[in-house]
Design a protein around this motif. Structure first.
Motif, PDB file in Angstrom:
ATOM      1  N   THR A 191       0.807  -1.225   0.000  1.00  0.00           N
ATOM      2  CA  THR A 191       0.000   0.000   0.000  1.00  0.00           C
ATOM      3  C   THR A 191       0.836   1.268   0.000  1.00  0.00           C
ATOM      4  OG1 THR A 191      -0.125   0.069   2.427  1.00  0.00           O
ATOM      5  CG2 THR A 191      -1.806  -1.226   1.259  1.00  0.00           C
ATOM      6  N   GLY A 192       2.097   1.183   0.445  1.00  0.00           N
ATOM      7  CA  GLY A 192       2.917   2.384   0.576  1.00  0.00           C
ATOM      8  C   GLY A 192       2.533   3.252   1.756  1.00  0.00           C
ATOM      9  N   GLU A 193       1.735   2.713   2.687  1.00  0.00           N
ATOM     10  CA  GLU A 193       1.251   3.475   3.832  1.00  0.00           C
ATOM     11  C   GLU A 193       1.380   2.651   5.109  1.00  0.00           C
ATOM     12  OE1 GLU A 193       0.357   6.519   3.640  1.00  0.00           O
ATOM     13  OE2 GLU A 193      -0.047   6.835   1.506  1.00  0.00           O
ATOM     14  N   THR A 194       1.504   3.347   6.234  1.00  0.00           N
ATOM     15  CA  THR A 194       1.426   2.694   7.540  1.00  0.00           C
ATOM     16  C   THR A 194       0.255   3.216   8.358  1.00  0.00           C
ATOM     17  OG1 THR A 194       2.981   4.309   8.467  1.00  0.00           O
ATOM     18  CG2 THR A 194       3.896   2.217   7.660  1.00  0.00           C
ATOM     19  N   VAL A 199      -4.180   3.084   4.720  1.00  0.00           N
ATOM     20  CA  VAL A 199      -4.107   1.688   4.285  1.00  0.00           C
ATOM     21  C   VAL A 199      -5.476   1.212   3.827  1.00  0.00           C
ATOM     22  CG1 VAL A 199      -3.768  -0.689   5.084  1.00  0.00           C
ATOM     23  CG2 VAL A 199      -2.088   1.068   5.655  1.00  0.00           C
ATOM     24  N   SER A 200      -6.517   1.571   4.574  1.00  0.00           N
ATOM     25  CA  SER A 200      -7.879   1.196   4.211  1.00  0.00           C
ATOM     26  C   SER A 200      -8.267   1.777   2.854  1.00  0.00           C
ATOM     27  CB  SER A 200      -8.859   1.685   5.287  1.00  0.00           C
ATOM     28  OG  SER A 200     -10.169   1.311   4.976  1.00  0.00           O
ATOM     29  N   ALA A 201      -7.934   3.037   2.629  1.00  0.00           N
ATOM     30  CA  ALA A 201      -8.244   3.669   1.334  1.00  0.00           C
ATOM     31  C   ALA A 201      -7.475   3.002   0.197  1.00  0.00           C
ATOM     32  CB  ALA A 201      -7.906   5.157   1.399  1.00  0.00           C
ATOM     33  N   ALA A 202      -6.235   2.595   0.456  1.00  0.00           N
ATOM     34  CA  ALA A 202      -5.434   1.956  -0.586  1.00  0.00           C
ATOM     35  C   ALA A 202      -5.976   0.578  -0.947  1.00  0.00           C
ATOM     36  CB  ALA A 202      -3.976   1.853  -0.129  1.00  0.00           C
ATOM     37  N   LEU A 272     -11.392  -5.455   6.616  1.00  0.00           N
ATOM     38  CA  LEU A 272     -12.743  -6.004   6.576  1.00  0.00           C
ATOM     39  C   LEU A 272     -13.257  -6.153   5.150  1.00  0.00           C
ATOM     40  CD1 LEU A 272     -14.346  -4.094   9.558  1.00  0.00           C
ATOM     41  CD2 LEU A 272     -13.630  -6.475   9.480  1.00  0.00           C
ATOM     42  N   VAL A 273     -12.551  -5.538   4.213  1.00  0.00           N
ATOM     43  CA  VAL A 273     -12.943  -5.663   2.809  1.00  0.00           C
ATOM     44  C   VAL A 273     -12.668  -7.071   2.288  1.00  0.00           C
ATOM     45  CG1 VAL A 273     -12.521  -3.237   2.404  1.00  0.00           C
ATOM     46  CG2 VAL A 273     -10.674  -4.853   2.013  1.00  0.00           C
ATOM     47  N   MET A 274     -11.925  -7.867   3.038  1.00  0.00           N
ATOM     48  CA  MET A 274     -11.548  -9.208   2.589  1.00  0.00           C
ATOM     49  C   MET A 274     -12.377 -10.248   3.330  1.00  0.00           C
ATOM     50  SD  MET A 274      -7.421  -8.703   2.571  1.00  0.00           S
ATOM     51  CE  MET A 274      -6.678  -7.339   1.654  1.00  0.00           C
ATOM     52  N   SER A 487     -16.613   0.904   5.826  1.00  0.00           N
ATOM     53  CA  SER A 487     -15.474   0.316   5.129  1.00  0.00           C
ATOM     54  C   SER A 487     -15.879  -0.960   4.413  1.00  0.00           C
ATOM     55  CB  SER A 487     -14.337   0.032   6.130  1.00  0.00           C
ATOM     56  OG  SER A 487     -13.280  -0.635   5.526  1.00  0.00           O
ATOM     57  N   GLY A 488     -16.630  -1.817   5.110  1.00  0.00           N
ATOM     58  CA  GLY A 488     -17.057  -3.061   4.493  1.00  0.00           C
ATOM     59  C   GLY A 488     -18.015  -2.845   3.332  1.00  0.00           C
ATOM     60  N   LEU A 489     -18.960  -1.891   3.482  1.00  0.00           N
ATOM     61  CA  LEU A 489     -19.911  -1.623   2.414  1.00  0.00           C
ATOM     62  C   LEU A 489     -19.233  -1.039   1.191  1.00  0.00           C
ATOM     63  CD1 LEU A 489     -22.892  -0.173   4.485  1.00  0.00           C
ATOM     64  CD2 LEU A 489     -22.789  -2.375   3.299  1.00  0.00           C
ATOM     65  N   ALA A 490     -18.239  -0.189   1.421  1.00  0.00           N
ATOM     66  CA  ALA A 490     -17.537   0.415   0.291  1.00  0.00           C
ATOM     67  C   ALA A 490     -16.855  -0.634  -0.554  1.00  0.00           C
ATOM     68  CB  ALA A 490     -16.513   1.423   0.809  1.00  0.00           C
ATOM     69  N   ALA A 491     -16.308  -1.662   0.126  1.00  0.00           N
ATOM     70  CA  ALA A 491     -15.617  -2.710  -0.613  1.00  0.00           C
ATOM     71  C   ALA A 491     -16.585  -3.599  -1.385  1.00  0.00           C
ATOM     72  CB  ALA A 491     -14.813  -3.570   0.340  1.00  0.00           C
TER      73      ALA A 491
END
Length: 492
Positions: A191-194, A199-202, A272-274, A487-491
């Motif tokens: 993701t290039g983020e910590t 990270v969630s957005a990536a 949670l997207v996974m 977050s889950g709904l967006a995914a």
């Protein structure tokens, strides 16, 4: 940007440093004075936490403090850490003679000052963990907590059991830290983020490969599984709990576990997207419930019984994590704080007179009715009897599981609760039905009696009238749950 919340952690760190500095030059006074000083200082910080103003949520998205949040969930767990540390220090005051006898030095009170100062630094680390929203900050705060526990677990180093516990905890904790760093590396590489929000957005971006990120998260879960004593990462718990000084065991059981769960709640949000993550957590929760409860059944040593009990309670908490029931998880942690620390507080007093085995509690109701009643309340709440905080904690967890149709977790959870009734009430039977080996009274100090009365009152009040606390927790977790759901709904 003005951030006022970190002043809590800074105040606790300064308190710990002052305790260490002053105890170096105070040879003539009772070192237990520093325990009372630390308790007073932490209580002052606790009161001050109600007068802080949290920064706006968007303030954490950029700037220097992007690794830190002062949301209601963080503030709540800071208070949780402060209360836990105060109660543990109260136990350490009673445990001081055991520590003093185990350290052979020129001064009869050598080592006691450090014994009372280290929990203060541990508390600061727990408070940082509650606010950490960046993997780097999570790692740093986790190491502050862990290094303090390295010393505390092996503090009575001339005791072979304590030394063995310290070595086991050091080796396995270092191994889990390696998993954590390696997992963070994989996630950062993908993701290039910590920062957890970034990270969630990536991860939502379809251009980002999900498989390497999932592998990194699995490594992070291994490290957090060690902290919360979840199967299959629980192997260290029984020996470390039994060998460590009893107040340190209580601190490990409550403080470290609570911090691990708040970090778990935050870290899981981007993943949670996974869908694979939920299935994995269900398997871990089932294994933790079954192992913890079945392994506790044959135990005859109370500290080992409470160690396996701690594993079992991690399983119940994981049910709430699987169901995203933040309110239920937090309420259960509050109940767990009260009933676990109460049981260890009684154990600290009784063990100095007789021992740590369940048979050493035989006839305690005749020798010390107050201690027997306190342990009765603790065991009843741990088992989940009605009108106790433990019962409502399990009720909220199972209610969340029913709402999310987690049939396997419900069935296994109910069966394992029945197992708990058996091994918890072995202690009650010993106290009230068995004849004492020696009719020796067990004295209780004023500070311990006060702490036990407060915890007993908390267990009963939360079991009968939990509405004020539940309403407060609902406001605390509302933002976190909505963020997770979004977050889950967006995914999807």
């Amino acid at each position: 940007m003005s951030i006022v919340a970190p002043s809590l952690e800074i105040a606790v760190l300064v308190l710990g440093v002052l305790v260490l500095l002053f105890e170096m030059f105070a040879d003539q006074i009772d070192k237990r004075t520093f325990a009372f000083t630390a308790m007073l200082g932490l209580a002052t910080v606790f009161v001050a936490s109600f007068f802080l103003t949290s920064p706006p949520a968007e303030a954490a998205d950029s700037g220097f403090w992007s690794f830190y949040t002062a949301d209601p969930l963080a503030i709540f767990f800071k208070r949780f850490a402060l209360v836990t540390t105060v109660l543990v220090l109260a136990m350490m005051v009673d445990y001081a003679p055991v520590v003093r006898d185990s350290i052979h030095a020129a001064s009869p009170q050598a080592g006691l000052g450090e014994f009372f100062a280290l929990p203060v630094f541990t508390c600061a680390g727990l408070m940082w963990m509650a606010s950490a929203i960046d993997f780097v900050m999570i790692f740093v705060s986790l190491e502050l907590v862990t290094m303090s526990f390295y010393v505390l677990v092996a503090f009575m180093r001339r005791n072979p059991a304590s030394l063995e516990a310290g070595v086991k905890y050091l080796i396995l904790s270092a191994l889990s830290t390696g998993f954590l760093v390696y997992g963070i590396t994989w996630i950062f590489g993908v993701t290039g983020e910590t920062n957890l929000a970034r990270v969630s957005a990536a991860l939502v971006n379809p251009a980002v490969e999900s498989a390497p990120a999932l592998f990194g998260m699995l490594l992070v879960l291994v490290a957090l599984g060690f902290k919360i004593a979840a199967v299959p990462f629980q192997i260290w718990v029984p020996d470390v709990y039994q060998g460590a000084p009893t107040p340190v065991t209580a601190f490990l059981s409550v403080g470290s576990k609570a911090a691990g769960f708040v970090v778990l709640l935050r870290v899981l949000q981007p993943f949670l997207v996974m869908p694979q993550m939920e299935r994995l957590l269900v398997l871990v929760a089932l294994g933790t419930l079954i192992y913890g409860n079945l392994a506790a059944l044959p135990q005859t040593n109370l500290k080992r019984l409470l160690a396996y009990s701690s594993i079992a309670h991690a399983g119940y908490l994981l049910i709430g994590v699987v169901c995203l029931a933040g309110e239920a998880v937090v309420f259960y942690l509050v109940a767990y704080l009260l009933m676990t620390l109460l049981s260890f507080a009684v154990l600290v007093v009784v063990a100095q007179q007789t021992g740590e085995n369940i048979e050493d509690f035989n006839g305690l109701a005749k020798r010390s009715p107050f201690l027997a009643f306190a342990m009765l309340i603790a065991m009843a709440s741990l088992a989940g009897l009605p009108f106790t905080a433990g019962f409502l904690g399990k009720f909220y967890i199972f209610n969340a599981a029913i709402a999310h149709q987690q049939t396997a977790l419900i069935v296994v959870g109910v069966i394992t609760v029945a197992c708990g009734f058996y091994y918890y009430f072995k202690v009650v039977r010993a106290m009230y039905w068995e004849a004492p080996a020696a009719d020796v009274a067990v004295p209780v100090s004023g500070i311990s009696r006060l702490a036990m009365l407060a915890m007993m009152a908390g267990i009963i009040v939360l079991g009968i009238y939990p509405q004020p606390v539940v309403n407060s927790l609902r406001r605390t977790t509302e933002h976190r749950l909505s963020a997770c759901a979004a977050s889950g709904l967006a995914a999807r």
